[in-house]
Design a protein around this motif. Structure first.
Motif, mmCIF file in Angstrom:
data_model
loop_
_atom_site.group_PDB
_atom_site.id
_atom_site.type_symbol
_atom_site.label_atom_id
_atom_site.label_comp_id
_atom_site.label_asym_id
_atom_site.label_seq_id
_atom_site.Cartn_x
_atom_site.Cartn_y
_atom_site.Cartn_z
ATOM 1 N N HIS A 129 47.970 46.132 31.605
ATOM 2 C CA HIS A 129 48.182 44.963 32.463
ATOM 3 C C HIS A 129 46.839 44.304 32.792
ATOM 4 O O HIS A 129 46.795 43.158 33.229
ATOM 5 N N GLY A 165 42.821 46.238 36.348
ATOM 6 C CA GLY A 165 41.986 47.276 36.947
ATOM 7 C C GLY A 165 42.678 48.593 37.242
ATOM 8 O O GLY A 165 42.043 49.506 37.755
ATOM 9 N N LEU A 179 48.954 50.414 40.484
ATOM 10 C CA LEU A 179 48.480 49.141 41.029
ATOM 11 C C LEU A 179 49.620 48.135 41.191
ATOM 12 O O LEU A 179 49.752 47.487 42.230
HETATM 13 S S1 FES Z 1 46.980 46.909 36.519
HETATM 14 FE FE1 FES Z 1 48.881 46.063 37.070
HETATM 15 S S2 FES Z 1 50.290 47.626 36.599
HETATM 16 FE FE2 FES Z 1 48.416 48.444 36.001
#
Ligand code: FES
Length: 118
Positions: free
Chosen positions: A61, A64, A82
């Motif tokens: 994604h 980070g 995250l």
């Molecule tokens: S950075 Fe958004 S789900 Fe992992």
């Protein structure tokens, strides 16, 4: 440019002990090489069927996050906390969320050790 080209033909295998200590539905993180010098962090996962899989902990994604060690969601999904995306440990494909697949590595289990090729 040349180093990137040559890298295509180089494969490294890392041997990690303790394969018998990874329970079904669990994941554990290992560090291969220096993270500041191109090393990798790899998530070793064992599916409910007992197969082992290896994913890069970098969340695709790209905001980070990192895939977590510990219990796998539903026994076979790695989780990035995250934004709570889930990735199938068998394929790296995102199961919950919208992004590309997580990077997967070849892994074999022999004599109580993991043999990871990348
Ligand atoms: S950075 Fe958004 S789900 Fe992992």
């Amino acid at each position: 440019m040349l180093s990137k080209f040559l890298k295509l033909f180089r494969k490294a295998t890392v041997v990690v002990p303790g394969a018998d200590k990874l329970a079904k539905g669990e994941a554990r993180t290992i560090q291969v090489g220096d993270g500041l010098a191109g090393g990798k962090q790899i998530l070793l996962c064992r599916s409910p069927e007992g197969q082992v899989y290896a994913l890069d902990t970098h969340c695709p994604h790209d905001e980070g996050g990192k895939l977590l060690a510990g219990p796998l969601f539903g026994g076979d999904k790695a989780v990035c906390p995250l934004h709570n995306f889930h990735f199938d440990v068998r394929t790296g494909k995102v199961d919950k969320g919208t992004c590309k697949s997580a990077i997967t590595y070849n892994i074999k289990e022999k004599n109580g050790e993991f043999h990871i090729t990348f």
